[in-house]
Design an enzyme around this catalytic site. Structure first.
Site, PDB file in Angstrom:
ATOM      1  N   THR A  53       3.624  -0.372  -2.213  1.00 49.38           N
ATOM      2  CA  THR A  53       4.446  -1.303  -2.994  1.00 49.38           C
ATOM      3  C   THR A  53       4.625  -0.836  -4.425  1.00 49.38           C
ATOM      4  OG1 THR A  53       3.789  -3.192  -1.637  1.00 49.38           O
ATOM      5  CG2 THR A  53       4.573  -3.686  -3.848  1.00 49.38           C
ATOM      6  N   SER A  85       1.729   1.495   3.268  1.00 50.18           N
ATOM      7  CA  SER A  85       0.327   1.673   3.665  1.00 50.18           C
ATOM      8  C   SER A  85      -0.030   0.949   4.958  1.00 50.18           C
ATOM      9  CB  SER A  85      -0.621   1.243   2.550  1.00 50.18           C
ATOM     10  OG  SER A  85      -0.789  -0.155   2.486  1.00 50.18           O
ATOM     11  N   THR A 129      -1.298  -1.778  -0.854  1.00 48.21           N
ATOM     12  CA  THR A 129      -2.415  -2.723  -0.829  1.00 48.21           C
ATOM     13  C   THR A 129      -2.925  -3.035   0.573  1.00 48.21           C
ATOM     14  OG1 THR A 129      -0.903  -4.631  -0.798  1.00 48.21           O
ATOM     15  CG2 THR A 129      -1.641  -3.842  -2.958  1.00 48.21           C
ATOM     16  N   ASP A 130      -2.066  -2.949   1.595  1.00 45.46           N
ATOM     17  CA  ASP A 130      -2.425  -3.476   2.910  1.00 45.46           C
ATOM     18  C   ASP A 130      -3.648  -2.807   3.525  1.00 45.46           C
ATOM     19  OD1 ASP A 130      -0.439  -5.337   2.811  1.00 45.46           O
ATOM     20  OD2 ASP A 130       0.927  -4.308   4.173  1.00 45.46           O
TER      21      ASP A 130
END
Length: 325
Positions: free
Chosen positions: A17, A63, A96-97
């Site tokens: 992101t 990610s 972030t995931d």
């Protein structure tokens, strides 16, 4: 300036992101990740101007699609940079995931003796008020000021360790938490304020070069699946996994991590199926689906416990262990 702060920093990009773009600046959810190069991300942060930086694009992905090939590329390049005497630390931009999983893998494999700082964003680069530039600036501050090695995660002014960090919110800017342990430090106007020491991720004090070599040479990780116990749970999913992943299959099932309820309790129907899998040579590790606490060992514990690792990190730990066999 401190001599350590004057040395070379490497900033590596993997997408996410922080490198995303949306068609409209007000859109913080309908963006496409991994559209902006890491060089452009660095150039957009005035605080980084004039620092001795090297920039390298290792991957450019969302990610959620993170996997072995990118982990191998990251581990290979990180190992190279960490061996360079002029490099004092490395910063990695990441989505972030799956950030907590990458942090854990890199710590377990590399046991870095210099800071490796992962950072991210919850809003795309095209947002009206993106959070990526501040996170990247904070990550560089941590990389320059941290005096010990290890993998750290920096987001929303907090510094987390690879063992405890987890994404706990879907949208908020401070989406990461370290549970009961709490963050290691915070970043205040470019200064790192320490709260506690980092928790060791494994008993190894130095890198296991043989294990790293096996990881870098692997075509795939051993197949370890994650199942969750819940009310009205059954065993059909586990039996299907065992049947589909029998010996001789393309990817035989090697392990199962069970995310149990509470202190690792598992529905009796699921327990029966998991025991059948274990009798066929499948390794079983028990974690808890609770976001805080750990499975406390006790005489009635049926399966090996995860030593406090979350279900997703326990899955990776077991896969890495099986890779070494």
């Amino acid at each position: 300036m401190d001599p350590n702060e004057a040395r070379q920093l490497v900033i590596m990009g993997t997408g996410g992101t922080i490198a995303g773009r949306a068609a409209q600046a007000g859109d913080n959810v309908g963006y496409v990740a991994a559209q902006v190069g890491v060089g452009d991300l660095v150039a957009a942060v005035p605080a980084l101007a004039g620092l001795s930086l090297e920039v390298e694009q290792v991957a450019q992905i969302d990610s959620k699609d993170m996997g072995l090939p990118v982990w191998q590329a990251l581990a290979r390049r990180l190992a190279l940079h960490l061996e360079r005497p002029e490099v004092s630390a490395v910063v990695v931009t990441h989505g972030t995931d799956t950030l907590e999983e990458t942090a854990f893998v890199l710590q377990r494999l590399l046991q870095p003796n210099k800071p490796v700082v992962l950072t991210c964003a919850m809003r795309p680069a095209s947002a009206l008020v993106p959070d990526g530039p501040q996170n990247l600036s904070d990550a560089v501050s941590v990389a320059r000021q941290m005096r010990e090695g290890g993998v750290f995660v920096v987001c929303a002014g907090q510094v987390h360790g690879a063992l405890e960090v987890a994404k706990v919110h879907t949208y908020r800017l401070d989406a990461f938490d370290s549970g009961e342990a709490g963050p290691i430090a915070c970043v205040e106007e470019g200064c790192v304020r320490r709260f506690r020491a980092e928790t060791p991720v494994s008993g190894r004090a130095t890198r296991d070069e043989a294990a790293l070599s096996r990881f870098l040479a692997a075509r795939e990780l051993p197949r370890v699946e994650l199942v969750t116990s819940h009310a009205d749970a059954g065993g059909d999913l586990v039996r299907a996994l065992v049947a589909q992943g029998h010996e001789g299959a393309t990817r035989p099932l090697r392990g199962i991590v069970v995310a149990g309820t509470g202190n690792g309790s598992v529905h009796e129907a699921l327990t029966a199926a998991v025991n059948e899998a274990r009798s066929r040579g499948v390794r079983v590790v028990l974690s808890s689906r609770c976001p805080q606490g750990r499975v406390v060992p006790h005489p009635g514990l049926v399966f090996d416990h995860s030593a406090g690792l979350s279900p997703v990190k326990a899955r990776l730990a077991l896969a890495l262990e099986l890779l070494e066999r």
